[in-house]
Write an enzyme that holds these catalytic residues in place. Structure first.
Site: not given
Ligand code: TNX
Length: 483
Positions: A297
């Site tokens: 992300e």
């Molecule tokens: C996605 S999964 C994220 C997290 C959040 C999560 C909540 C991932 C690599 N990143 O930062 O906590 O969703 O479900």
């Protein structure tokens, strides 16, 4: 059907059983297993001769496998390694039964070996901090289900959770916050080393993650010069406004749930010195093979800068003698350090971008750990009515949903050999107590343990009705081993 989870490879049930008595003596039983047997039964079960419960290392068998034989005369275990002995002990504990005449072990001959080498759970201790006692308890619980990895998400926008001696401001300034405010917390290096030892005695490897180069707002609370100003584009804004409406401000603790707005300054050499210091100390604390560097992300990081950072940081980890792990977005980058493991967190039916990342990872020779969000994200609601849990995947993950999928069906380009294993993450934006951890972990983690350990679906008993029946027979499943 014996109430065993995960389902062993082969079980032959016998009519007789071994009765444990005050006189039962043990030989070769791993100490944590012996302690658990004593605690469960209240019997002293000392070492000595003649031993009716005998565990020994043998020359044959695959890593982590074991053979367990129980009849009226006693319990005999043979395994090629300590892990196999321990897993035989976990099975033995699930075979314990109690009636008017006391404790007994159901008679059976069991041969067992895991399907995947990496069988994990993840706890996010960054969004909310959980102290050592809580994490040890989780280790006990997952070890009893033959999971062998606990991945700790040690840093995120909301807080930094591990002491780094060369960078004292991280814990002095950036650890006292979390989602919704304080109090936060962190592990000293001594705490962390104790946890690593505790886990190792239960065959669990701790995989530490420092999420980079995004999810680094907390780094900027400690060292503002290393982090970009929060970057808002349509996606990050939608996420922030869609969740909790708390806007991140540079250098101030962030207590919201939005993601994707933070980035290390990647055109700035001191950022790389920082990463080298942090990962260097973490590698020294980590006897296990993996160091996870995040990579997810990074919506506010330019693609070229992201690629350069991932090449450099995976090479750095490899240079520290560790295997880098990263979330699957890292697959867009070519030239990751050889052997980098990718962690897939897309859906069971991947979209084009996720499938592309995974394909590029396997083309580079990367193995995969599978964490499909709509099957194993334990922060999702276990049913529609649950007040606890999130549902951004579009609905709940029921126990059945966590059970009914198979790793090798996931992505057509991924062969069984490309899969290192499976991991179920528990993100903790909305999780604040051990009771909530239990409510979200269990019983779904048992489904994931079976998917990670047992043969593919379709073997006798390796199906949803069989799983449910066995689960009902295991009332004390969550007590774990040694806890
Ligand atoms: C996605 S999964 C994220 C997290 C959040 C999560 C909540 C991932 C690599 N990143 O930062 O906590 O969703 O479900």
């Amino acid at each position: 059907m014996l109430p065993l989870i995960p389902l062993p490879r082969s079980v032959r049930v016998r009519e007789d059983a071994y009765r444990l008595t005050v006189g039962t003596r043990l030989r070769g039983v791993p100490e944590v297993v012996a302690a658990m047997l004593r605690e469960r039964t209240g019997l002293s079960l000392e070492g000595g001769e003649p031993a009716a419960v005998e565990f020994r290392l043998g020359a044959h068998g695959q890593p982590e496998s074991y053979r367990l034989e129980v009849d009226a005369t006693g319990v005999r275990v043979e395994a090629p390694d300590d892990a196999g002995l321990f897993y035989a002990g976990c099975t033995l504990i699930q075979l314990l039964g109690h009636d008017r005449d006391g404790w007994s072990v159901a008679g059976a001959t069991i041969e067992d070996v895991p399907r995947f080498k990496y069988r994990g759970a993840m706890l996010d201790v960054a969004r909310h901090f959980f102290d050592l006692a809580i994490v040890k308890r989780l280790v006990d619980q997952i070890a009893g289900l033959k999971l062998n990895v606990l991945h700790l998400h040690l840093s995120d926008d909301q807080g930094w959770r591990i002491e780094i001696v060369s960078r004292p401001a991280l814990t002095a300034l950036a650890a006292g916050s979390g989602v919704g405010g304080g109090p936060g917390g962190y592990y000293t290096q001594a705490d962390y080393a104790e946890l690593v030892r505790y886990a190792a005695a239960r065959q669990v490897t701790i995989v530490p993650e420092i999420d980079l180069p995004g999810h680094t707002h907390a780094v900027g609370v400690a060292y503002p010069e290393l982090v970009e100003h929060p970057a808002f584009n349509l996606r990050t804004l939608a996420m922030i406004l869609g969740t909790d409406r708390v806007m991140p401000r540079a250098g101030r603790p962030f207590t919201g749930m939005g993601v994707g707005f933070s980035s290390l300054r990647l055109d700035h050499e001191p950022s790389y010195d920082f990463v080298a210091d942090v990962l260097g100390e973490l590698a020294a604390l980590t006897p296990g093979p993996y160091l996870h560097i995040g990579g997810d992300e990074c919506l506010g990081t330019r693609p070229e800068a992201y690629a350069g950072f991932l090449r450099r940081s995976t090479a750095l980890v490899a240079g520290l003698g560790k295997t880098p792990m990263a979330w699957h977005e890292a697959g867009v980058v070519s030239g990751l350090a050889a052997g980098t493991v990718g962690q897939y967190w897309g859906f069971l039916a991947p979209d084009r971008t996720a499938a592309d990342c995974v394909r590029r990872l396997t083309e580079q020779g990367s193995k995969l750990v599978l964490s499909p969000a709509d099957a194993v994200y334990l922060d999702m609601k276990p049913d529609r009515a649950s007040p606890l849990g999130r549902d951004w995947i579009g609905g709940p993950i029921t126990l059945e949903g966590a059970y009914r999928w198979d790793p090798s069906d996931l992505i057509s380009a991924v062969a069984e050999d490309d899969i290192l294993g499976v991991e179920a993450p528990l993100w903790t934006e909305l999780v604040t107590s051990p009771a909530q951890i239990d409510a979200l972990m269990f019983p779904r983690i048992a489904a994931i343990a079976e998917i990670s350990w047992s043969a593919r679906r379709g073997e006798p008993g390796r199906d949803w009705p069989g799983f449910r029946t066995r689960l009902e027979g295991l009332p004390s499943l969550w007590t774990g081993v040694g806890g």
